[in-house]
Design a protein around this motif. Structure first.
Motif, PDB file in Angstrom:
ATOM      1  N   LYS A 197       0.279   3.232  -3.149  1.00  0.00           N
ATOM      2  CA  LYS A 197      -0.926   4.081  -3.135  1.00  0.00           C
ATOM      3  C   LYS A 197      -0.685   5.370  -2.353  1.00  0.00           C
ATOM      4  O   LYS A 197      -1.072   6.457  -2.780  1.00  0.00           O
ATOM      5  CB  LYS A 197      -2.102   3.324  -2.526  1.00  0.00           C
ATOM      6  CG  LYS A 197      -2.554   2.133  -3.331  1.00  0.00           C
ATOM      7  CD  LYS A 197      -3.650   1.390  -2.598  1.00  0.00           C
ATOM      8  CE  LYS A 197      -3.981   0.082  -3.278  1.00  0.00           C
ATOM      9  NZ  LYS A 197      -4.918  -0.729  -2.497  1.00  0.00           N
ATOM     10  N   ALA A 198      -0.072   5.242  -1.197  1.00  0.00           N
ATOM     11  CA  ALA A 198       0.184   6.421  -0.366  1.00  0.00           C
ATOM     12  C   ALA A 198       1.121   7.396  -1.072  1.00  0.00           C
ATOM     13  O   ALA A 198       0.898   8.611  -1.052  1.00  0.00           O
ATOM     14  CB  ALA A 198       0.774   5.992   0.981  1.00  0.00           C
ATOM     15  N   GLN A 256       3.351   8.544  11.669  1.00  0.00           N
ATOM     16  CA  GLN A 256       2.197   8.240  10.838  1.00  0.00           C
ATOM     17  C   GLN A 256       1.451   9.527  10.524  1.00  0.00           C
ATOM     18  O   GLN A 256       0.892  10.158  11.400  1.00  0.00           O
ATOM     19  CB  GLN A 256       1.290   7.266  11.589  1.00  0.00           C
ATOM     20  CG  GLN A 256       0.142   6.734  10.811  1.00  0.00           C
ATOM     21  CD  GLN A 256      -0.684   5.783  11.641  1.00  0.00           C
ATOM     22  OE1 GLN A 256      -1.026   6.087  12.773  1.00  0.00           O
ATOM     23  NE2 GLN A 256      -0.993   4.621  11.085  1.00  0.00           N
ATOM     24  N   LEU A 304      -0.697   7.973   5.436  1.00  0.00           N
ATOM     25  CA  LEU A 304      -0.284   6.656   5.913  1.00  0.00           C
ATOM     26  C   LEU A 304      -1.340   6.059   6.841  1.00  0.00           C
ATOM     27  O   LEU A 304      -1.601   4.856   6.805  1.00  0.00           O
ATOM     28  CB  LEU A 304       1.064   6.735   6.629  1.00  0.00           C
ATOM     29  CG  LEU A 304       2.285   7.038   5.771  1.00  0.00           C
ATOM     30  CD1 LEU A 304       3.539   7.119   6.634  1.00  0.00           C
ATOM     31  CD2 LEU A 304       2.458   6.018   4.678  1.00  0.00           C
ATOM     32  N   LYS A 305      -1.955   6.892   7.653  1.00  0.00           N
ATOM     33  CA  LYS A 305      -2.978   6.416   8.582  1.00  0.00           C
ATOM     34  C   LYS A 305      -4.175   5.827   7.833  1.00  0.00           C
ATOM     35  O   LYS A 305      -4.754   4.833   8.254  1.00  0.00           O
ATOM     36  CB  LYS A 305      -3.435   7.554   9.490  1.00  0.00           C
ATOM     37  CG  LYS A 305      -4.316   7.109  10.629  1.00  0.00           C
ATOM     38  CD  LYS A 305      -4.534   8.268  11.579  1.00  0.00           C
ATOM     39  CE  LYS A 305      -5.252   7.836  12.809  1.00  0.00           C
ATOM     40  NZ  LYS A 305      -4.389   7.233  13.806  1.00  0.00           N
ATOM     41  N   ARG A 306      -4.522   6.430   6.712  1.00  0.00           N
ATOM     42  CA  ARG A 306      -5.649   5.933   5.912  1.00  0.00           C
ATOM     43  C   ARG A 306      -5.419   4.492   5.456  1.00  0.00           C
ATOM     44  O   ARG A 306      -6.339   3.692   5.384  1.00  0.00           O
ATOM     45  CB  ARG A 306      -5.855   6.821   4.702  1.00  0.00           C
ATOM     46  CG  ARG A 306      -6.981   6.346   3.823  1.00  0.00           C
ATOM     47  CD  ARG A 306      -7.297   7.335   2.734  1.00  0.00           C
ATOM     48  NE  ARG A 306      -8.428   6.860   1.988  1.00  0.00           N
ATOM     49  CZ  ARG A 306      -8.477   6.777   0.669  1.00  0.00           C
ATOM     50  NH1 ARG A 306      -7.448   7.175  -0.042  1.00  0.00           N
ATOM     51  NH2 ARG A 306      -9.541   6.325   0.065  1.00  0.00           N
ATOM     52  N   TYR A 307      -4.173   4.163   5.137  1.00  0.00           N
ATOM     53  CA  TYR A 307      -3.839   2.814   4.681  1.00  0.00           C
ATOM     54  C   TYR A 307      -3.275   1.944   5.800  1.00  0.00           C
ATOM     55  O   TYR A 307      -2.730   0.870   5.540  1.00  0.00           O
ATOM     56  CB  TYR A 307      -2.846   2.888   3.515  1.00  0.00           C
ATOM     57  CG  TYR A 307      -3.483   3.458   2.281  1.00  0.00           C
ATOM     58  CD1 TYR A 307      -4.334   2.694   1.499  1.00  0.00           C
ATOM     59  CD2 TYR A 307      -3.252   4.776   1.907  1.00  0.00           C
ATOM     60  CE1 TYR A 307      -4.941   3.217   0.383  1.00  0.00           C
ATOM     61  CE2 TYR A 307      -3.852   5.315   0.782  1.00  0.00           C
ATOM     62  CZ  TYR A 307      -4.690   4.531   0.021  1.00  0.00           C
ATOM     63  OH  TYR A 307      -5.306   5.052  -1.080  1.00  0.00           O
ATOM     64  N   LYS A 308      -3.371   2.415   7.030  1.00  0.00           N
ATOM     65  CA  LYS A 308      -2.883   1.695   8.214  1.00  0.00           C
ATOM     66  C   LYS A 308      -1.401   1.356   8.090  1.00  0.00           C
ATOM     67  O   LYS A 308      -0.973   0.228   8.302  1.00  0.00           O
ATOM     68  CB  LYS A 308      -3.720   0.447   8.463  1.00  0.00           C
ATOM     69  CG  LYS A 308      -5.149   0.780   8.785  1.00  0.00           C
ATOM     70  CD  LYS A 308      -5.961  -0.439   9.071  1.00  0.00           C
ATOM     71  CE  LYS A 308      -7.366   0.048   9.422  1.00  0.00           C
ATOM     72  NZ  LYS A 308      -8.375  -0.929   9.298  1.00  0.00           N
ATOM     73  N   LEU A 309      -0.621   2.378   7.714  1.00  0.00           N
ATOM     74  CA  LEU A 309       0.820   2.248   7.570  1.00  0.00           C
ATOM     75  C   LEU A 309       1.519   3.174   8.550  1.00  0.00           C
ATOM     76  O   LEU A 309       0.926   4.131   9.041  1.00  0.00           O
ATOM     77  CB  LEU A 309       1.239   2.603   6.141  1.00  0.00           C
ATOM     78  CG  LEU A 309       0.627   1.798   5.008  1.00  0.00           C
ATOM     79  CD1 LEU A 309       1.035   2.384   3.667  1.00  0.00           C
ATOM     80  CD2 LEU A 309       1.034   0.345   5.099  1.00  0.00           C
ATOM     81  N   ALA A 347       6.486   3.271   5.337  1.00  0.00           N
ATOM     82  CA  ALA A 347       5.275   2.583   4.887  1.00  0.00           C
ATOM     83  C   ALA A 347       5.224   1.104   5.252  1.00  0.00           C
ATOM     84  O   ALA A 347       5.054   0.247   4.389  1.00  0.00           O
ATOM     85  CB  ALA A 347       5.097   2.793   3.387  1.00  0.00           C
ATOM     86  N   ASP A 372       3.220  -1.884   7.635  1.00  0.00           N
ATOM     87  CA  ASP A 372       1.945  -2.074   8.318  1.00  0.00           C
ATOM     88  C   ASP A 372       2.108  -1.617   9.766  1.00  0.00           C
ATOM     89  O   ASP A 372       3.184  -1.782  10.354  1.00  0.00           O
ATOM     90  CB  ASP A 372       1.528  -3.549   8.290  1.00  0.00           C
ATOM     91  CG  ASP A 372       1.142  -4.019   6.901  1.00  0.00           C
ATOM     92  OD1 ASP A 372       0.563  -3.206   6.153  1.00  0.00           O
ATOM     93  OD2 ASP A 372       1.424  -5.180   6.570  1.00  0.00           O
ATOM     94  N   ASP A 426       0.818  -1.223   0.000  1.00  0.00           N
ATOM     95  CA  ASP A 426       0.000   0.000   0.000  1.00  0.00           C
ATOM     96  C   ASP A 426       0.848   1.268   0.000  1.00  0.00           C
ATOM     97  O   ASP A 426       0.320   2.365  -0.168  1.00  0.00           O
ATOM     98  CB  ASP A 426      -0.949   0.016   1.204  1.00  0.00           C
ATOM     99  CG  ASP A 426      -2.146  -0.901   1.004  1.00  0.00           C
ATOM    100  OD1 ASP A 426      -2.431  -1.253  -0.161  1.00  0.00           O
ATOM    101  OD2 ASP A 426      -2.796  -1.257   2.001  1.00  0.00           O
TER     102      ASP A 426
END
Length: 159
Positions: free
Chosen positions: A15-16, A110, A114-119, A135, A137, A12
């Protein structure tokens, strides 16, 4: 030469990074719009605006679509008992070894994307600089932060 590290960052991350690049490209597009309005007000040729839009489209492709994929493929890390091994770079690949004895503290960071994708990003600070593993998890980042923290603790007798 040493083998490359085995662990990848989270997928992810692409994406970020694309969202972040899109935000910057949006700002650049707003500057082009301002330039177009100024060209209209001062009756300057639109040739420069056209050139700026062509360059913007090229940058959009490179920074939003191409670079995040390449960046993801190159990012690797591995945690050993005595060191942290990080590899990153697109054209120039940098391999960094951080001895555990040099680690002063470890953080996780974070931002909203990054928070949106839980990274989360793990930052490893030494006396000289700060190194990042971006990035990961959230769970992996916490585990890595705690593991490095435990491995970096050194008794005064060992120093």
């Amino acid at each position: 030469m040493r083998e490359q590290p085995k662990n990848n960052i989270a997928h992810d991350a692409v994406k970020a990074w694309r969202i972040t690049a899109s935000i910057y490209m949006g700002g650049l597009f707003l500057l082009i719009i301002v330039g177009a309005v100024l060209s209209y007000i001062f009756e300057i040729t639109y040739l420069y605006v056209g050139i700026a839009i062509v360059i913007w489209v090229l940058f959009l492709f490179v920074f939003v679509h191409l670079i995040p994929k390449l960046r993801y493929r190159r990012w690797r890390y591995e945690i050993f008992e005595q060191e942290v091994y990080i590899q990153h770079g697109i054209l120039v690949v940098t391999r960094t070894i951080i001895p555990m004895i040099r680690v002063q503290h470890v953080d996780t960071e974070q931002g909203p994307i990054l928070k949106r994708y839980k990274l989360a990003t793990v930052s490893i600070s030494t006396a000289a600089t700060t190194h990042e593993i971006p990035a990961l998890d959230e769970e992996d980042a916490s585990t890595i932060r705690d593991r490095i923290s435990v491995l970096a603790r050194v008794d005064e007798d060992d120093v």
